[in-house]
Motif scaffolding. Structure first.
Motif, PDB file in Angstrom:
ATOM      1  N   ASP A 105      -8.089   0.086  -3.168  1.00  0.00           N
ATOM      2  CA  ASP A 105      -8.121  -0.958  -2.148  1.00  0.00           C
ATOM      3  C   ASP A 105      -6.802  -1.068  -1.391  1.00  0.00           C
ATOM      4  N   ILE A 106      -6.895  -1.260  -0.101  1.00  0.00           N
ATOM      5  CA  ILE A 106      -5.765  -1.792   0.649  1.00  0.00           C
ATOM      6  C   ILE A 106      -6.254  -3.008   1.427  1.00  0.00           C
ATOM      7  N   VAL A 107      -5.307  -3.741   1.975  1.00  0.00           N
ATOM      8  CA  VAL A 107      -5.619  -5.020   2.615  1.00  0.00           C
ATOM      9  C   VAL A 107      -5.260  -4.904   4.096  1.00  0.00           C
ATOM     10  N   TYR A 108      -6.260  -5.085   4.948  1.00  0.00           N
ATOM     11  CA  TYR A 108      -6.016  -4.989   6.380  1.00  0.00           C
ATOM     12  C   TYR A 108      -5.201  -6.187   6.882  1.00  0.00           C
ATOM     13  N   ARG A 109      -4.717  -6.063   8.113  1.00  0.00           N
ATOM     14  CA  ARG A 109      -3.673  -6.974   8.606  1.00  0.00           C
ATOM     15  C   ARG A 109      -4.101  -8.421   8.728  1.00  0.00           C
ATOM     16  N   HIS A 110      -5.381  -8.677   8.931  1.00  0.00           N
ATOM     17  CA  HIS A 110      -5.810 -10.074   9.068  1.00  0.00           C
ATOM     18  C   HIS A 110      -6.469 -10.594   7.797  1.00  0.00           C
ATOM     19  N   ALA A 111      -6.263  -9.905   6.692  1.00  0.00           N
ATOM     20  CA  ALA A 111      -7.100 -10.193   5.518  1.00  0.00           C
ATOM     21  C   ALA A 111      -6.323 -10.769   4.335  1.00  0.00           C
ATOM     22  N   ALA A 119       0.862  -1.186   0.000  1.00  0.00           N
ATOM     23  CA  ALA A 119       0.000   0.000   0.000  1.00  0.00           C
ATOM     24  C   ALA A 119       0.890   1.225   0.000  1.00  0.00           C
ATOM     25  N   ASN A 120       0.298   2.352  -0.336  1.00  0.00           N
ATOM     26  CA  ASN A 120       1.029   3.603  -0.266  1.00  0.00           C
ATOM     27  C   ASN A 120       1.241   3.996   1.179  1.00  0.00           C
ATOM     28  N   ALA A 121       2.499   4.247   1.518  1.00  0.00           N
ATOM     29  CA  ALA A 121       2.777   4.814   2.838  1.00  0.00           C
ATOM     30  C   ALA A 121       2.706   6.323   2.668  1.00  0.00           C
ATOM     31  N   ASP A 122       2.484   7.114   3.612  1.00  0.00           N
ATOM     32  CA  ASP A 122       2.167   6.671   4.956  1.00  0.00           C
ATOM     33  C   ASP A 122       0.806   7.282   5.289  1.00  0.00           C
ATOM     34  N   VAL A 123       0.577   8.465   4.697  1.00  0.00           N
ATOM     35  CA  VAL A 123      -0.675   9.139   5.029  1.00  0.00           C
ATOM     36  C   VAL A 123      -1.800   8.788   4.064  1.00  0.00           C
ATOM     37  N   ASN A 124      -1.461   8.344   2.847  1.00  0.00           N
ATOM     38  CA  ASN A 124      -2.523   8.099   1.865  1.00  0.00           C
ATOM     39  C   ASN A 124      -3.299   6.829   2.143  1.00  0.00           C
ATOM     40  N   ARG A 125      -2.588   5.753   2.407  1.00  0.00           N
ATOM     41  CA  ARG A 125      -3.198   4.440   2.637  1.00  0.00           C
ATOM     42  C   ARG A 125      -4.119   4.071   1.480  1.00  0.00           C
ATOM     43  N   THR A 126      -3.533   4.050   0.275  1.00  0.00           N
ATOM     44  CA  THR A 126      -4.278   3.652  -0.916  1.00  0.00           C
ATOM     45  C   THR A 126      -3.436   2.628  -1.676  1.00  0.00           C
ATOM     46  N   ALA A 127      -4.032   2.060  -2.735  1.00  0.00           N
ATOM     47  CA  ALA A 127      -3.284   1.121  -3.567  1.00  0.00           C
ATOM     48  C   ALA A 127      -2.143   1.867  -4.268  1.00  0.00           C
TER      49      ALA A 127
END
Lengths: 361, 90
Positions: A311-317, A272-280
């Motif tokens: 989309d981003i993918v959460y830690r348990h996903a 994912a894009n770091a750090d503030v964007n949190r996007t693909a």
């Protein structure tokens, strides 16, 4: 491990997909409309667990012995009266962020990790849970544990050593990795080699942000973590960590990591894009895989959206089982790969935000 | 005897819940009483430290309570105690 079922915890319920003749269909929807922070199937007995995060009514815990046909509410983990997160802030269970069984020798044991930083243990099959006081009273907790991803510290990873079920690692955001060799009576920090770029001292003993921690089933001394500050691997039981991020390339920031069941050197991440964007990254979704312990990474995109994607993918996903890999995204897409991530099938584009994914029988 | 009324949103979790007369002399007593009638309901309204949950409100005769920690707001013999959820989220 069998992988005929994919269990999802989503923002609007628990959803189970089941494969019949290579076709995935929805087998069960439970708690429609309710946020399910973790959906967990206990591989020892097939019990399904739903960790609910009711906006109004608090955190609740339910279990189903019959694949979601019926559910029973059990007492949710609760902090003892008078416990405080910090001085003057009462401790209450704000979120259940991880769940793990206690092993094949401790059939009645279950572990739960929570926000605001309490680890809970059940020794009666989940009828009741008690706070693990030794970790809660760890001298670093009140002063050096901080929020990360959530407002207060949270335990998102519980990793049991199948060779010795009194030996566990946990991952805390933000504090780092802790290890117990005696079933939770004593805890050691295991953050050597990690980097916390957001702290005044990036090599601080405590204060790290491992987004998720996993161990290789085929060699539990090999652990991996997708950290806020890169991808790290240990081959000596978390005593030392090495940064195995790509220097140029997408495999660096992200939340999720999965390691192959049969190969401690093979792992997947969801950049994912770091750090503030949190996007693909560049509006395109990819899964990166290493086959050599993180020396090199390949990105796989076949079957995944390559434009206008957030989309981003959460830690348990993000999970693997044999050749199968699956992940769910923040915008409700669910993808499945039958070939270790090299190509992807879309199972659904219209799900709620996906918090957890698990392969089970 | 005061009457406790519950938001319809609790019916999902407690299908039999309905207006219930209460004998207790404090709100905390009354919530314990309700928990005896509807096992578990107190944990939906209060957290484990006994505080009113952030997104739950209690109105006594149309006025929102002030004390969300000790639940000391007074009420009378004929009061209506209404337990409702705050409207939030999506």
């Amino acid at each position: 491990m069998n992988s005929s079922t994919i269990l999802l915890g989503t923002r609007k319920g628990l959803i189970a997909y089941r494969a019949t003749d290579h076709r995935w269909t929805v087998e069960n929807l439970s708690f429609e409309g309710e946020p399910v922070s973790i959906a967990y199937a206990d591989p020892r007995n097939g019990m399904w667990w739903a960790c609910l995060d009711h906006g109004h009514w608090g955190v609740k815990l339910h279990r189903s012995p019959d694949r979601g046909a019926t559910w029973e509410e059990v007492t949710a983990p609760a902090y003892p009266e008078g416990e405080e997160v910090r001085d003057g802030m009462p401790a209450t269970t704000r979120y259940i962020w991880s769940m793990a069984h206690g092993g094949r020798h401790y059939l009645s044991k279950l572990w739960l990790g929570t926000d605001p930083g309490g680890l809970f243990l059940s020794e009666d099959g989940g009828d009741s849970f008690r706070l693990v006081e030794s970790l809660w009273k760890h001298p670093t907790r009140k002063t050096l544990w901080t929020g990360g991803g959530r407002d207060l510290p949270g335990i998102h990873s519980i990793v049991l050593d199948p060779r010795d079920e009194d030996h566990l690692y946990i991952g805390i955001s933000c504090a780092g990795v802790f290890e117990t060799a005696d079933g939770g009576r004593n805890w050691e920090t295991r953050n050597k080699g990690l980097r916390a770029d957001f702290l005044p001292d990036p090599a601080s003993e405590v204060g790290h942000d491992p987004h998720i921690l996993v161990a290789a089933p085929s060699n539990p001394d090999t652990l991996w973590q997708q950290n806020h500050c890169g991808i790290f691997r240990s081959t000596d039981g978390a005593k030392n960590w090495q940064d195995v991020s790509q220097s140029e390339g997408p495999a660096r920031f992200g939340f999720a990591i999965a390691v192959a069941e049969d190969d401690p050197a093979q792992a997947w991440v969801a950049p994912a894009n770091a750090d503030v964007n949190r996007t693909a990254v560049k509006g395109a979704l990819c899964i990166c895989r290493t086959d050599d312990g993180g020396k090199t990474w390949k990105d796989f995109r076949k079957g995944l959206p390559q434009e206008n994607c957030f989309d981003i993918v959460y830690r348990h996903a993000l999970v693997s089982s044999g050749d199968a890999v699956a992940f769910g995204t923040t915008t409700g897409n669910l993808f499945f790969s039958p070939d270790r991530g090299e190509s992807w099938q879309t199972l659904n584009n219209y799900l709620p935000m996906i918090y957890s994914v698990q392969f089970t029988d | 005897m005061p009457t406790v009324k519950f938001t319809y949103a609790l019916k999902r979790h407690f299908p039999g819940i309905k207006d219930t007369p209460a004998r207790g002399s404090t709100l905390a007593d009354i919530l314990r009483e309700m928990d005896a009638n509807y096992p578990g309901v107190k944990s939906y309204i209060l957290d484990e430290q006994g505080n009113l949950r952030k997104h739950v409100n209690i109105f006594i005769d149309g006025t929102m309570i002030n004390d969300r920690v000790r639940l000391s707001d007074p009420f009378s013999e004929n009061s209506e105690i209404y337990i409702m959820q705050a409207l939030s989220g999506g």
